[in-house]
Design a protein around this motif. Sequence first.
Motif, PDB file in Angstrom:
ATOM      1  N   ALA A  47      83.288  -5.427  -7.003  1.00  0.00           N
ATOM      2  CA  ALA A  47      83.671  -4.391  -7.960  1.00  0.00           C
ATOM      3  C   ALA A  47      82.464  -3.527  -8.346  1.00  0.00           C
ATOM      4  N   VAL A  48      81.325  -4.169  -8.569  1.00  0.00           N
ATOM      5  CA  VAL A  48      80.113  -3.415  -8.909  1.00  0.00           C
ATOM      6  C   VAL A  48      79.699  -2.520  -7.742  1.00  0.00           C
ATOM      7  N   ALA A  49      79.799  -3.044  -6.527  1.00  0.00           N
ATOM      8  CA  ALA A  49      79.451  -2.237  -5.353  1.00  0.00           C
ATOM      9  C   ALA A  49      80.378  -1.032  -5.225  1.00  0.00           C
ATOM     10  N   CYS A  50      81.656  -1.220  -5.507  1.00  0.00           N
ATOM     11  CA  CYS A  50      82.597  -0.099  -5.426  1.00  0.00           C
ATOM     12  C   CYS A  50      82.354   0.927  -6.528  1.00  0.00           C
ATOM     13  N   VAL A  51      81.989   0.470  -7.710  1.00  0.00           N
ATOM     14  CA  VAL A  51      81.716   1.391  -8.807  1.00  0.00           C
ATOM     15  C   VAL A  51      80.463   2.219  -8.517  1.00  0.00           C
TER      16      VAL A  51
END
Length: 135
Positions: free
Chosen positions: A100-104
């Motif tokens: 999720a952090v990578a996508c954000v």
Amino acid sequence: MEDINTMHPEIDWVSLFVRALWDLPLLLVACAWVTLYLRRRTSAPSPASLISLGCTTAPAVVAVGGLIYYTLRPAPMTPWPPSYYGIYLWVFVLSLGGGAVACVLWRSTPKWLFGIEIFVSGCLLLESLLAASTV
């Protein structure tokens, strides 16, 4: 005369393959850290790159650390599920968070780094689900 099995023990290929699957994400993440370090002179890594790679590193370290811990100290046979299912839960939650952090932060990170982070998070997510389902 010695038994032939003690002289030439068989290699457990399934166990070796499972350990390699758990170790591959940590190897990829370590290579990404080394690459960021080596590229620091030409272009300094952005804070978003460091944060997203750090969030991806956490589940890989937990997975390999749990594997090493429970290899050296096997869980006792009890009527309830062994305590290493907690490791699978942590790997699952941390890999979801890392993905999720990578996508954000995908716009602020290099595309090669984003690809490694998503691949590692997906692998660890799938491996933790498969390992936890083998009850």
